[in-house]
Design a protein around this motif. Structure first.
Motif, PDB file in Angstrom:
ATOM      1  N   LYS A  14       0.837  -1.196   0.000  1.00 15.76           N
ATOM      2  CA  LYS A  14       0.000   0.000   0.000  1.00 15.76           C
ATOM      3  C   LYS A  14       0.877   1.253   0.000  1.00 15.76           C
ATOM      4  CE  LYS A  14      -3.956  -2.087   2.407  1.00 15.76           C
ATOM      5  NZ  LYS A  14      -4.862  -1.991   3.577  1.00 15.76           N
ATOM      6  N   VAL A  15       0.317   2.342  -0.518  1.00 16.82           N
ATOM      7  CA  VAL A  15       1.041   3.610  -0.598  1.00 16.82           C
ATOM      8  C   VAL A  15       0.525   4.558   0.477  1.00 16.82           C
ATOM      9  CG1 VAL A  15       1.649   5.568  -2.058  1.00 16.82           C
ATOM     10  CG2 VAL A  15       1.342   3.305  -3.087  1.00 16.82           C
ATOM     11  N   TYR A  16       1.450   5.098   1.259  1.00 15.58           N
ATOM     12  CA  TYR A  16       1.083   6.001   2.349  1.00 15.58           C
ATOM     13  C   TYR A  16       1.786   7.350   2.167  1.00 15.58           C
ATOM     14  CZ  TYR A  16      -0.549   1.759   4.712  1.00 15.58           C
ATOM     15  OH  TYR A  16      -1.208   0.598   5.038  1.00 15.58           O
ATOM     16  N   SER A  17       1.230   8.355   2.818  1.00 16.00           N
ATOM     17  CA  SER A  17       1.795   9.698   2.794  1.00 16.00           C
ATOM     18  C   SER A  17       2.810   9.856   3.914  1.00 16.00           C
ATOM     19  CB  SER A  17       0.674  10.730   2.954  1.00 16.00           C
ATOM     20  OG  SER A  17       1.190  12.031   3.057  1.00 16.00           O
ATOM     21  N   MET A  18       3.935  10.497   3.602  1.00 12.83           N
ATOM     22  CA  MET A  18       4.968  10.751   4.598  1.00 12.83           C
ATOM     23  C   MET A  18       5.312  12.235   4.620  1.00 12.83           C
ATOM     24  SD  MET A  18       5.732   7.972   6.186  1.00 12.83           S
ATOM     25  CE  MET A  18       7.366   8.162   6.887  1.00 12.83           C
ATOM     26  N   PRO A  19       5.761  12.787   5.763  1.00 11.91           N
ATOM     27  CA  PRO A  19       5.874  12.124   7.065  1.00 11.91           C
ATOM     28  C   PRO A  19       4.501  11.649   7.557  1.00 11.91           C
ATOM     29  CG  PRO A  19       6.919  14.296   7.064  1.00 11.91           C
ATOM     30  CD  PRO A  19       6.113  14.219   5.840  1.00 11.91           C
ATOM     31  N   ILE A  20       4.510  10.828   8.591  1.00 18.16           N
ATOM     32  CA  ILE A  20       3.245  10.343   9.132  1.00 18.16           C
ATOM     33  C   ILE A  20       2.380  11.530   9.499  1.00 18.16           C
ATOM     34  CG2 ILE A  20       2.174   9.081  11.031  1.00 18.16           C
ATOM     35  CD1 ILE A  20       4.698   7.348  11.159  1.00 18.16           C
ATOM     36  N   ASN A  21       1.188  11.590   8.910  1.00 16.35           N
ATOM     37  CA  ASN A  21       0.259  12.678   9.192  1.00 16.35           C
ATOM     38  C   ASN A  21      -1.126  12.097   9.411  1.00 16.35           C
ATOM     39  OD1 ASN A  21      -1.129  12.594   6.510  1.00 16.35           O
ATOM     40  ND2 ASN A  21       0.896  13.194   5.769  1.00 16.35           N
ATOM     41  N   LEU A  22      -2.105  12.962   9.518  1.00 16.37           N
ATOM     42  CA  LEU A  22      -3.459  12.512   9.842  1.00 16.37           C
ATOM     43  C   LEU A  22      -4.000  11.544   8.788  1.00 16.37           C
ATOM     44  CD1 LEU A  22      -5.728  12.720  11.871  1.00 16.37           C
ATOM     45  CD2 LEU A  22      -6.530  14.781  10.712  1.00 16.37           C
ATOM     46  N   HIS A  23      -3.670  11.796   7.526  1.00 15.64           N
ATOM     47  CA  HIS A  23      -4.110  10.884   6.471  1.00 15.64           C
ATOM     48  C   HIS A  23      -3.447   9.515   6.617  1.00 15.64           C
ATOM     49  CE1 HIS A  23      -4.279   9.123   2.376  1.00 15.64           C
ATOM     50  NE2 HIS A  23      -5.482   9.686   2.365  1.00 15.64           N
ATOM     51  N   THR A  24      -2.150   9.502   6.930  1.00 21.46           N
ATOM     52  CA  THR A  24      -1.431   8.239   7.124  1.00 21.46           C
ATOM     53  C   THR A  24      -2.044   7.440   8.267  1.00 21.46           C
ATOM     54  OG1 THR A  24       0.564   9.540   6.579  1.00 21.46           O
ATOM     55  CG2 THR A  24       0.882   7.259   7.269  1.00 21.46           C
ATOM     56  N   ILE A  25      -2.306   8.115   9.378  1.00 19.07           N
ATOM     57  CA  ILE A  25      -2.874   7.432  10.548  1.00 19.07           C
ATOM     58  C   ILE A  25      -4.243   6.856  10.232  1.00 19.07           C
ATOM     59  CG2 ILE A  25      -3.696   7.784  12.921  1.00 19.07           C
ATOM     60  CD1 ILE A  25      -1.558  10.041  13.118  1.00 19.07           C
ATOM     61  N   ASN A  26      -5.103   7.658   9.625  1.00 22.57           N
ATOM     62  CA  ASN A  26      -6.456   7.174   9.311  1.00 22.57           C
ATOM     63  C   ASN A  26      -6.425   6.036   8.302  1.00 22.57           C
ATOM     64  OD1 ASN A  26      -8.011   8.783  11.029  1.00 22.57           O
ATOM     65  ND2 ASN A  26      -7.990  10.511   9.602  1.00 22.57           N
ATOM     66  N   THR A  38     -11.272   7.386  11.009  1.00 19.10           N
ATOM     67  CA  THR A  38     -11.628   8.723  10.501  1.00 19.10           C
ATOM     68  C   THR A  38     -11.407   9.748  11.623  1.00 19.10           C
ATOM     69  OG1 THR A  38     -13.954   8.385  11.088  1.00 19.10           O
ATOM     70  CG2 THR A  38     -13.289   7.886   8.799  1.00 19.10           C
ATOM     71  N   PHE A  39     -10.259   9.666  12.271  1.00 19.76           N
ATOM     72  CA  PHE A  39      -9.948  10.542  13.394  1.00 19.76           C
ATOM     73  C   PHE A  39      -9.887  12.004  12.964  1.00 19.76           C
ATOM     74  CE2 PHE A  39      -7.422   6.804  15.225  1.00 19.76           C
ATOM     75  CZ  PHE A  39      -8.428   6.447  16.109  1.00 19.76           C
ATOM     76  N   ASN A  40     -10.302  12.892  13.878  1.00 20.98           N
ATOM     77  CA  ASN A  40      -9.950  14.300  13.727  1.00 20.98           C
ATOM     78  C   ASN A  40      -8.599  14.494  14.422  1.00 20.98           C
ATOM     79  OD1 ASN A  40     -10.295  14.780  16.545  1.00 20.98           O
ATOM     80  ND2 ASN A  40     -12.475  15.201  16.259  1.00 20.98           N
ATOM     81  N   PRO A  41      -7.995  15.683  14.358  1.00 19.13           N
ATOM     82  CA  PRO A  41      -6.653  15.856  14.936  1.00 19.13           C
ATOM     83  C   PRO A  41      -6.540  15.460  16.408  1.00 19.13           C
ATOM     84  CG  PRO A  41      -7.138  17.670  13.475  1.00 19.13           C
ATOM     85  CD  PRO A  41      -8.404  16.870  13.572  1.00 19.13           C
ATOM     86  N   LYS A  42      -7.477  15.882  17.230  1.00 16.68           N
ATOM     87  CA  LYS A  42      -7.397  15.579  18.649  1.00 16.68           C
ATOM     88  C   LYS A  42      -7.566  14.091  18.913  1.00 16.68           C
ATOM     89  CE  LYS A  42      -6.966  16.561  22.994  1.00 16.68           C
ATOM     90  NZ  LYS A  42      -5.626  16.927  23.540  1.00 16.68           N
ATOM     91  N   GLU A  43      -8.482  13.468  18.210  1.00 17.12           N
ATOM     92  CA  GLU A  43      -8.685  12.029  18.379  1.00 17.12           C
ATOM     93  C   GLU A  43      -7.431  11.251  17.969  1.00 17.12           C
ATOM     94  OE1 GLU A  43     -13.516  11.807  17.499  1.00 17.12           O
ATOM     95  OE2 GLU A  43     -12.065  11.677  15.849  1.00 17.12           O
ATOM     96  N   ALA A  44      -6.806  11.686  16.882  1.00 12.74           N
ATOM     97  CA  ALA A  44      -5.593  11.010  16.417  1.00 12.74           C
ATOM     98  C   ALA A  44      -4.461  11.160  17.436  1.00 12.74           C
ATOM     99  CB  ALA A  44      -5.171  11.575  15.067  1.00 12.74           C
ATOM    100  N   GLN A  45      -4.337  12.358  17.992  1.00  8.26           N
ATOM    101  CA  GLN A  45      -3.295  12.585  18.980  1.00  8.26           C
ATOM    102  C   GLN A  45      -3.499  11.712  20.213  1.00  8.26           C
ATOM    103  OE1 GLN A  45      -2.764  16.700  19.937  1.00  8.26           O
ATOM    104  NE2 GLN A  45      -1.005  16.347  21.260  1.00  8.26           N
ATOM    105  N   ASN A  46      -4.719  11.653  20.693  1.00 11.37           N
ATOM    106  CA  ASN A  46      -5.023  10.811  21.852  1.00 11.37           C
ATOM    107  C   ASN A  46      -4.743   9.340  21.550  1.00 11.37           C
ATOM    108  OD1 ASN A  46      -5.849  13.065  23.301  1.00 11.37           O
ATOM    109  ND2 ASN A  46      -8.014  12.784  22.788  1.00 11.37           N
ATOM    110  N   PHE A  47      -5.087   8.927  20.338  1.00 10.54           N
ATOM    111  CA  PHE A  47      -4.885   7.531  19.934  1.00 10.54           C
ATOM    112  C   PHE A  47      -3.393   7.192  19.882  1.00 10.54           C
ATOM    113  CE2 PHE A  47      -4.223   4.437  16.459  1.00 10.54           C
ATOM    114  CZ  PHE A  47      -4.894   3.348  17.022  1.00 10.54           C
ATOM    115  N   ILE A  48      -2.587   8.059  19.275  1.00  9.57           N
ATOM    116  CA  ILE A  48      -1.146   7.798  19.175  1.00  9.57           C
ATOM    117  C   ILE A  48      -0.507   7.735  20.557  1.00  9.57           C
ATOM    118  CG2 ILE A  48       1.055   8.752  18.391  1.00  9.57           C
ATOM    119  CD1 ILE A  48      -0.594   7.479  16.167  1.00  9.57           C
ATOM    120  N   GLU A  49      -0.996   8.559  21.476  1.00  7.99           N
ATOM    121  CA  GLU A  49      -0.453   8.532  22.829  1.00  7.99           C
ATOM    122  C   GLU A  49      -0.679   7.188  23.511  1.00  7.99           C
ATOM    123  OE1 GLU A  49      -2.161  11.855  24.810  1.00  7.99           O
ATOM    124  OE2 GLU A  49      -0.881  13.344  23.806  1.00  7.99           O
TER     125      GLU A  49
END
Length: 376
Positions: free
Chosen positions: A94-106, A112-123
């Motif tokens: 699969k092809v991903y976007s770099m650096p790791i960003n919100l699109h990469t994470i989702n 379908t995380f928003n920024p805050k949800e993604a940050q909490n998830f990565i933590e």
């Protein structure tokens, strides 16, 4: 009044900036030598004969900086066309976007995380048992957890550096390599571009002065090349200067396999390959570095990384603990010399981008006394 005579070893950005500044500030004689058959060092560019594409001979170079002074300096010698480097990474088909960003994470986690949800998830993914990371692997695991580390860092890093990431210092990964938005600009810097006519054209303009004598295919000899000069600026490998008396510093180098095809090969300037089973680290297609040009054919390069041998061009200083111990011995030897300046990536054994190299050379020329014609 006798003219000052300067010797500059190396015709890359460090040497070119020093030569250009000296030639503008005083009436002097400057000799700049380089072992290669061209100026520009690893930033050398040339047009491919078959495709007409401007090729970055030693790999992609996108000029980027936050240093306005460096930006204004380099723009004296070129038209820097704005350019955003959008890197993609292939992992597990699969092809991903770099650096790791919100699109990469989702995309990676099918969310379908928003920024805050993604940050909490990565933590929640970070390894909480690691308080003081001792190496690259622990640093990555502490920041982003096992899944993202193994997908985007483990295989690529092992190929690039030729060792387990656990053998590399934690400092290589200095901060959290994640963006919690959809910004896929590879760089965080404000000023980014690629010279319209390539980098070699910049060097030709910088060195176009009658007091600058450029000598290519010329090897530097400490015994034979230093007596006739008031000052020597050395930008080559520090260990080579001293005949490797304490051993060879370790570097990684790269080599390329090129291919020419019709049309568009991959649709992007750079695509990384994160799987450890893929032997190359990335593929760069150079027509995409000049989107203002049109070419029917395209040339692309598969890039491989390996340990540097005596015949190779050193690229990336590994700076392992044994290297740093050896470096200190060489630096002590430098302190014993007079009328010498060691600067640039190889002479200081640091990884430096173009803007760092230019900035260091400009600062030296402004703060030291080489611009004062004091020799009589």
């Amino acid at each position: 009044m006798k003219k000052n005579r300067f010797l500059i070893v190396g015709a890359g950005f460090t040497g070119a900036v020093i030569a250009e500044r000296l030639s503008k500030k005083q009436d002097c004689e400057i000799v700049i030598i380089d072992e290669r058959n061209h100026i520009g060092g690893n930033c050398h560019t040339k047009r491919d004969d078959e495709t007409g594409v401007m090729v970055h001979t030693y790999g992609p170079h996108i000029f980027n900086t936050d240093n306005r002074k460096v930006w204004e300096y380099i723009n004296q010698f070129c038209e820097m066309v704005p350019f955003v480097n959008r890197v993609k990474t292939v992992y597990n088909g699969k092809v991903y976007s770099m650096p790791i960003n919100l699109h990469t994470i989702n995309q990676f986690f099918s969310k379908t995380f928003n920024p805050k949800e993604a940050q909490n998830f990565i933590e929640t993914l970070g390894d909480k048992t690691i308080t003081e990371p001792c190496n690259f692997e622990e640093q990555a695991l502490k920041f982003i957890g096992k899944e993202l580390y193994e997908a985007f860092f483990y295989g690529y890093t092992k190929k690039q550096w030729g060792c387990e990431p656990s053998e590399l210092p934690a400092s290589i990964l200095k901060r959290l390599p994640v963006r919690f938005n959809y910004n896929d600009n590879y760089y965080n810097t404000q000023l980014q571009g690629i010279p319209r006519n390539g980098y070699t054209d910049i060097f030709e303009k910088m060195l176009d002065n009658p007091c600058i004598d450029v000598r290519l295919n010329t090897h530097f000899s400490y015994e034979g090349d230093t007596l006739d000069y008031d000052h020597i600026f050395y930008t080559g490998p520090i260990d080579a200067f001293f005949g490797y008396k304490y051993g060879r510093l370790s570097y990684r180098t790269v080599y390329f396999e090129s291919n020419i095809v019709s049309g568009d090969y991959q649709g992007n300037p750079v695509i990384n390959y994160a799987d450890a089973t893929v032997p190359y680290t990335r593929v760069h297609e150079h027509k995409h570095f000049t989107p203002w040009e049109n070419h029917d054919k395209t040339i692309y390069f598969k890039e491989f990384s390996k340990e540097t041998s005596e015949a190779d061009i050193p690229y990336y200083p590994k700076r392992l603990s044994k290297d740093l111990e050896m470096l200190e011995l060489y630096q002590n030897e430098v302190k014993k010399l007079t009328n010498f300046s060691f600067l640039g990536r190889l002479a200081t054994y640091r990884y430096m981008d173009m803007h760092h190299v230019i900035g260091e050379a400009l600062e030296l020329m402004e703060t030291d006394n080489y611009l004062r014609n004091e020799t009589t």
